[in-house]
Design an enzyme around this catalytic site. Sequence first.
Site, PDB file in Angstrom:
ATOM      1  N   TYR A  34      22.809  77.990  -8.573  1.00 61.85           N
ATOM      2  CA  TYR A  34      21.858  77.438  -9.543  1.00 61.85           C
ATOM      3  C   TYR A  34      20.589  78.315  -9.513  1.00 61.85           C
ATOM      4  CZ  TYR A  34      18.084  74.493 -11.200  1.00 61.85           C
ATOM      5  OH  TYR A  34      16.966  74.027 -11.838  1.00 61.85           O
ATOM      6  N   ASP A  51      26.811  73.494  -1.866  1.00 66.35           N
ATOM      7  CA  ASP A  51      26.243  72.731  -2.981  1.00 66.35           C
ATOM      8  C   ASP A  51      27.434  72.248  -3.801  1.00 66.35           C
ATOM      9  OD1 ASP A  51      25.159  71.838  -5.388  1.00 66.35           O
ATOM     10  OD2 ASP A  51      23.469  73.230  -5.274  1.00 66.35           O
TER      11      ASP A  51
HETATM   12  C1  PLP Z   1      24.105  73.068  -8.672  1.00 66.23           C
HETATM   13  C2  PLP Z   1      22.681  72.623  -8.588  1.00 66.23           C
HETATM   14  N1  PLP Z   1      22.094  72.536  -7.387  1.00 66.23           N
HETATM   15  C3  PLP Z   1      20.799  72.146  -7.262  1.00 66.23           C
HETATM   16  C4  PLP Z   1      20.034  71.847  -8.372  1.00 66.23           C
HETATM   17  C5  PLP Z   1      18.590  71.449  -8.198  1.00 66.23           C
HETATM   18  O1  PLP Z   1      18.478  70.066  -8.320  1.00 66.23           O
HETATM   19  P1  PLP Z   1      17.175  69.314  -8.912  1.00 66.23           P
HETATM   20  O2  PLP Z   1      17.019  69.755 -10.332  1.00 66.23           O
HETATM   21  O3  PLP Z   1      17.549  67.868  -8.741  1.00 66.23           O
HETATM   22  O4  PLP Z   1      16.030  69.713  -8.068  1.00 66.23           O
HETATM   23  C6  PLP Z   1      20.619  71.916  -9.644  1.00 66.23           C
HETATM   24  C7  PLP Z   1      19.821  71.593 -10.854  1.00 66.23           C
HETATM   25  O5  PLP Z   1      20.234  71.833 -11.958  1.00 66.23           O
HETATM   26  C8  PLP Z   1      21.967  72.320  -9.752  1.00 66.23           C
HETATM   27  O6  PLP Z   1      22.573  72.426 -10.950  1.00 66.23           O
END
Ligand code: PLP
Length: 394
Positions: free
Chosen positions: A114, A179
């Site tokens: 991300y 993740d």
């Molecule tokens: C795969 C992934 N990990 C982490 C995040 C970060 O999360 P947050 O937007 O809740 O801070 C996102 C956000 O789009 C994501 O798509």
Amino acid sequence: MPRLETLGVHAGREDFGELGVHAPPLDLSTTYPVRDLAEGTTSFDALVGGAATAANPIYARLHNPTVARFENALAQLEGTTDAVAFGSGMAAMSACLLAAGQRGRHVLAVRPLYGTNDHLLNSGLLGITTRWVEPKGVAAAINADTALVIIETPANPTLDLIDIRAVVKAAGSVPVLVDSTFATPVLQQPAALGATLVLHSATKFLGGHGDVIAGVVACDAEWAAALRQVRAATGGLLHPLGAYLLHRGLQTLSLRVLKAQDNARKLSKLLAGHPAVAKVCYPGLGTVANAHLVDTQMHGPGSLMAFEMHGGHAAASAVMAAVRLATPAVSLGSVDTLIQHPAGLTHRVVDAATQAQHGITPGLLRLSVGIEHVDDLWADLGQALEAAQLSAAA
Ligand SMILES: Cc1ncc(COP(=O)(O)O)c(C=O)c1O
């Protein structure tokens, strides 16, 4: 052991009979009376040291019972003993890096991630240095200071898959963070494959309705204690109302994920057959890296896909402008369908060369399929694709 659908509905509600309630109590207290100072002091020490509970919660930055209910439920779904919730997915990732920082300052990470995770790791903001590796390069890149290996599978936005078991094996004694936001515990349980930390942007499928921003890490008791220490010291808290909504979201998680996946399977084929579309990246079509892992480490391909428009940036932006039922917006995993442009939005913080190397092209759109009727979704996407073709021809 109850099945995942059953756990989703009942986990974190085990004491309802005793309490005589049918919905979880929502505790919004910021502070708790300390009438017995000796008990208060002992509780304070325990919570600051990372304990999951204490006789007195003392202060909401140290403990909140509504947040703890959600954590408990999510841990059951992921098959871990513990989980620790945060105010966003990024707060969760930051806490993991800070906790890992006690072991070493070097992190290995596999792209794509991300965009903001990529940015955080590359920026050195938290005093961590990151070396970007291919999964097969993990073992050779580990040094005495390596504290964590970070992967995202399915990856945002290309949907490439990474073999979790293989990375865990290559990492040896170094903990692996997965993740798993795109998969949810319905489609993948990384802890059972050896991952030490399972991270979710709970903002996405776990909440499922686009009204809570949150993060959560499922892990063992030792890591949970370290993460709670970081949370108590740095304050990246999840608000109890958010935790309440996430806990409720878990009750329909399985239904939502499976229905959206059914829709995505159909839409991926329709998109792949459309003349405006150059290619569709979807694990269910076998068009992503390591697509075979859908059958071995996942229980299905999920409801995210990315597709490349003929006509590049102009065509992609024409689709964003033309959709009427789908919402042109970042984020994903909501009951409604969302479509967005990774190069211009979610992955804009990733440098252009890295974007190009990982297929984040000007014509790429990411689609998060919702639970609407698939025919209505296709009618909308179809007219948006035609609008893009017409604007290119004009
Ligand atoms: C795969 C992934 N990990 C982490 C995040 C970060 O999360 P947050 O937007 O809740 O801070 C996102 C956000 O789009 C994501 O798509």
